[in-house]
Design an enzyme around this catalytic site. Structure first.
Site, short mmCIF file in Angstrom:
data_model
loop_
_atom_site.label_atom_id
_atom_site.label_comp_id
_atom_site.label_asym_id
_atom_site.label_seq_id
_atom_site.Cartn_x
_atom_site.Cartn_y
_atom_site.Cartn_z
N LYS A 21 0.81 -1.23 0.00
CA LYS A 21 0.00 0.00 0.00
C LYS A 21 0.85 1.28 0.00
O LYS A 21 0.41 2.31 -0.50
CB LYS A 21 -0.97 0.01 1.19
CG LYS A 21 -2.09 -1.01 1.02
CD LYS A 21 -3.11 -0.97 2.13
CE LYS A 21 -4.17 -2.03 1.85
NZ LYS A 21 -5.32 -1.96 2.72
N VAL A 48 -9.97 -6.11 12.33
CA VAL A 48 -9.89 -5.81 10.89
C VAL A 48 -9.96 -7.11 10.08
O VAL A 48 -10.41 -7.12 8.94
CB VAL A 48 -8.60 -5.00 10.59
CG1 VAL A 48 -8.35 -4.89 9.10
CG2 VAL A 48 -8.71 -3.61 11.21
#
Ligand code: ATR
Length: 267
Positions: A65, A209
């Site tokens: 990312k 998450v």
């Protein structure tokens, strides 16, 4: 035919192809969405494939990312602020990086009807998704963020990117209202935190998450009667919905059918 990919390492377990292909079909869009296990050296070529039209878009996941950023022409405001990109496509001739994880997290908290303002939040982990979570929490006027990571230096780097974060030692919990597991602990069956999560009492929100089936001491603590446990499925769905909208200019529907399909063994 338009081509899309999710790029990460590991990538086997990603549900993005299943979800994106379902939405492509249900919206009658002629395109395919696949997955690629990539290495650092592949990122440049992937971006030049977007530039020359061989690829139409990519989702970026762990651990790329941030690493994708040097290969992009332009970053959206959210991607710039978090230095984290999960969606890429060509926009006005520029290979552009977007961050839809911020919206994903924010919308999943709103769906829970949980008011984050004046709450003390512990984040466990300092990996790829954490800048987006911090940014979203600040946007929702969180009172205090405590950041705890096994490798403390990585938490310190995030403290320098965002104001008002307190870095705490791994394994030591302060009083909190909400705790977020943003580590990869829980992905494997025998993963153990070795942390006593009950220290802060009841009425806490436990947000994991991870959205694959799991049974960790984190989820056990969140499952106790006076706590709320939320896993990352809604966050995953909302970030994917935003990515789909960026690429196709259509907002796909999140409903029970798509959730049922995701949880099924059908491809
Ligand atoms: P990356 O760190 O490459 O961005 P990630 O999956 O987004 O990858 O993040 C993994 C997170 O899980 C990190 O915060 C990692 O802690 P370190 O920074 O110390 O590596 C955390 N993590 C993974 N395994 C862990 C373990 N056994 N105990 C504690 N934390 C762990």
């Amino acid at each position: 035919m338009k081509k899309y990919l999710v790029v990460g390492n590991p990538i086997e377990h990603s549900l993005s192809p299943k979800l994106q292909n379902y939405w492509l079909n249900s919206n009658n869009i002629e395109a395919i969405y696949g997955k690629l296990q990539a290495y650092d050296d592949d990122l440049r070529e992937l971006c030049s494939n977007i530039k020359n039209g061989q690829l139409d878009g990519i989702n970026i996941t762990v651990p790329f990312k941030k690493k994708i950023i040097p290969h992009l022409d332009v970053l959206s405001g959210n991607a710039l602020r978090t230095q984290s990109v999960n969606t890429v496509c060509l926009s006005n001739g520029n290979v552009t990086g977007y961050n839809t994880d911020i919206d994903g997290f924010e919308l999943s908290i709103k769906k829970l009807d949980y008011d984050v303002s004046n709450k003390r939040v512990v984040i466990l982990g300092a990996g790829g998704v954490v800048p987006s979570i911090i940014y979203a929490l600040n946007k929702m006027n969180v009172q205090q963020i405590y950041l705890s990571n096994r490798t403390k230096e990585k938490a310190q780097i995030l403290k320098n990117l965002f104001e008002g974060i307190e870095v705490i030692d791994w394994g030591v919990l302060p009083e909190f209202d909400m705790i977020i597991n943003a580590t990869s602990l829980g992905l494997r069956e025998n993963d153990k935190f070795g942390i006593d999560f009950s220290i802060s009492g009841n009425n806490k929100l436990f947000f994991d998450v991870i959205y694959n089936p799991f049974n960790t001491d984190f989820s056990e603590a969140g499952n106790k009667s006076q706590n709320i446990l939320e896993n990352g499925l809604n966050m995953f769905l909302f970030q994917a919905q935003k990515a789909f909208s960026i690429w196709h200019n259509v907002e796909p529907e999140i409903n029970q059918d798509v959730i049922k399909f995701l949880k099924s063994n059908n491809q």
